[in-house]
Every structure is written in C-alpha cells, then in structure tokens.
Design a protein around this motif. Structure first.
Motif, short mmCIF file in Angstrom:
data_model
loop_
_atom_site.label_atom_id
_atom_site.label_comp_id
_atom_site.label_asym_id
_atom_site.label_seq_id
_atom_site.Cartn_x
_atom_site.Cartn_y
_atom_site.Cartn_z
N ASP A 184 62.07 16.54 -29.98
CA ASP A 184 62.70 17.75 -30.48
C ASP A 184 62.20 17.65 -31.85
O ASP A 184 61.54 15.88 -32.25
CB ASP A 184 64.65 18.17 -30.53
CG ASP A 184 64.81 17.85 -29.35
OD1 ASP A 184 64.54 18.51 -28.23
OD2 ASP A 184 66.62 18.43 -29.22
N ARG A 185 61.69 18.92 -32.54
CA ARG A 185 62.05 18.77 -33.62
C ARG A 185 62.74 18.37 -34.79
O ARG A 185 64.03 19.27 -34.31
CB ARG A 185 60.15 19.76 -34.40
CG ARG A 185 59.88 20.56 -33.45
CD ARG A 185 58.29 19.07 -34.07
NE ARG A 185 58.12 19.51 -34.97
CZ ARG A 185 56.71 18.87 -36.00
NH1 ARG A 185 56.80 17.68 -35.16
NH2 ARG A 185 56.64 19.26 -37.12
N THR B 170 59.31 17.62 -41.56
CA THR B 170 59.49 18.44 -40.35
C THR B 170 58.49 16.79 -39.78
O THR B 170 57.73 16.23 -40.18
CB THR B 170 58.85 19.33 -39.61
OG1 THR B 170 57.46 19.41 -40.54
CG2 THR B 170 59.71 20.21 -40.07
N GLY B 171 59.04 16.58 -37.94
CA GLY B 171 58.65 15.26 -37.52
C GLY B 171 59.12 15.49 -36.10
O GLY B 171 60.44 16.40 -35.76
N GLU B 172 59.04 14.82 -35.12
CA GLU B 172 59.55 14.53 -34.30
C GLU B 172 60.24 13.73 -34.03
O GLU B 172 59.85 12.44 -34.03
CB GLU B 172 57.64 14.70 -33.22
CG GLU B 172 58.64 14.56 -31.59
CD GLU B 172 57.19 13.78 -31.19
OE1 GLU B 172 57.30 13.53 -29.47
OE2 GLU B 172 55.54 14.64 -31.29
N ILE B 173 61.56 13.58 -32.90
CA ILE B 173 61.41 12.35 -32.32
C ILE B 173 61.74 11.88 -31.13
O ILE B 173 61.30 12.83 -30.41
CB ILE B 173 63.40 13.06 -32.32
CG1 ILE B 173 64.46 13.76 -33.30
CG2 ILE B 173 64.72 11.92 -31.56
CD1 ILE B 173 65.75 14.90 -32.94
N PRO C 235 71.70 7.53 -35.50
CA PRO C 235 70.42 7.75 -36.13
C PRO C 235 69.27 8.05 -35.10
O PRO C 235 69.78 7.66 -33.63
CB PRO C 235 69.96 6.50 -36.64
CG PRO C 235 71.15 5.49 -35.82
CD PRO C 235 71.78 5.94 -35.45
N PHE C 236 68.09 8.78 -35.78
CA PHE C 236 67.12 8.87 -34.97
C PHE C 236 66.03 8.54 -35.61
O PHE C 236 66.21 8.57 -36.48
CB PHE C 236 66.92 10.90 -34.86
CG PHE C 236 68.17 11.73 -34.37
CD1 PHE C 236 67.99 11.52 -33.32
CD2 PHE C 236 68.20 12.62 -35.44
CE1 PHE C 236 69.75 12.35 -32.84
CE2 PHE C 236 69.28 13.47 -35.04
CZ PHE C 236 70.18 13.29 -33.71
N LEU C 237 64.72 8.03 -34.68
CA LEU C 237 63.72 7.31 -35.20
C LEU C 237 62.72 8.85 -35.35
O LEU C 237 62.59 9.25 -34.01
CB LEU C 237 63.37 6.14 -34.49
CG LEU C 237 61.81 5.42 -34.56
CD1 LEU C 237 61.99 5.44 -36.37
CD2 LEU C 237 61.76 4.39 -33.79
N VAL C 238 62.74 8.83 -36.12
CA VAL C 238 61.21 10.50 -36.72
C VAL C 238 60.24 9.39 -36.92
O VAL C 238 59.21 9.22 -37.91
CB VAL C 238 62.44 10.98 -37.71
CG1 VAL C 238 61.26 12.00 -38.39
CG2 VAL C 238 63.57 11.63 -36.88
N ARG C 239 58.84 10.36 -36.16
CA ARG C 239 57.61 10.62 -36.60
C ARG C 239 57.54 12.08 -37.59
O ARG C 239 56.89 12.46 -36.93
CB ARG C 239 56.72 10.54 -36.01
CG ARG C 239 55.22 10.14 -36.18
CD ARG C 239 54.42 9.69 -35.61
NE ARG C 239 53.94 8.32 -34.66
CZ ARG C 239 54.68 9.15 -32.99
NH1 ARG C 239 54.41 9.87 -32.45
NH2 ARG C 239 55.06 7.24 -32.48
N VAL D 36 67.61 20.87 -39.67
CA VAL D 36 67.57 21.58 -38.43
C VAL D 36 67.45 20.27 -37.10
O VAL D 36 66.18 20.63 -37.56
CB VAL D 36 67.19 22.57 -38.53
CG1 VAL D 36 67.91 23.74 -37.43
CG2 VAL D 36 68.52 22.92 -39.67
N ILE D 37 67.88 20.90 -35.91
CA ILE D 37 67.55 20.36 -34.88
C ILE D 37 66.34 21.45 -33.73
O ILE D 37 66.93 22.34 -33.90
CB ILE D 37 68.14 19.10 -33.96
CG1 ILE D 37 67.76 17.65 -34.93
CG2 ILE D 37 67.10 19.63 -32.97
CD1 ILE D 37 68.95 16.83 -34.09
N GLU D 38 65.71 21.25 -34.00
CA GLU D 38 64.64 22.51 -33.30
C GLU D 38 64.47 21.97 -31.37
O GLU D 38 63.65 20.99 -31.26
CB GLU D 38 63.41 23.06 -33.58
CG GLU D 38 64.17 23.80 -35.10
CD GLU D 38 62.44 23.43 -36.13
OE1 GLU D 38 61.29 23.07 -35.36
OE2 GLU D 38 62.11 24.24 -37.01
#
Length: 65
Positions: free
Chosen positions: A7-8, A22-25, A36-40, A56-58
């Motif tokens: 998800d984004r 913005t980033g990818e989970i 928590p989410f690890l996001v790039r 917001v999660i897309e």
C-alpha cells in the motif's frame, strides 16, 4: 488506520510550504495491519512511521487482466 505491504502511505504537509510525502509500506509491524509501518519513501529514505491524522493509506492497485 490499517495497511498492507505494498500500500502507499501519503502524509500531507501540515506546515505552509512543507511538501507532502509519499512512500510504499514495505512492512507492517503492528497487530492486525495497524501501525507502525516500515515505509520506503519516494526519495529512497526508509523509516518507521506511526501515521497521524494527516496521513492517508492508498490501497495497492490490483493488476487488471
């Protein structure tokens, strides 16, 4: 707020002049898809994120056949 790998995450800038991020989970570490989410992030930076009300999660777009 629940997310899945792929998800984004879109974090809106909350100060005038601050850009959105913005980033990818890439990993979900909380129970049942929660933070928590690890996001790039799009700039290549990776970080552990506890998203606030400005996020917001897309959902990941599903491939069409």
């Amino acid at each position: 707020m629940n997310g899945k790998t792929g998800d984004r995450l879109h974090v809106h800038g909350n100060v005038v002049g601050q850009p959105d991020r913005t980033g990818e989970i890439i990993e979900v570490r909380g129970p049942d898809g929660g933070p928590p989410f690890l996001v790039r992030f799009d700039d290549g930076h990776e970080g552990l994120v506890y998203p606030g009300p400005d996020a917001v999660i897309e959902p990941r777009a599903k491939a069409s056949r």
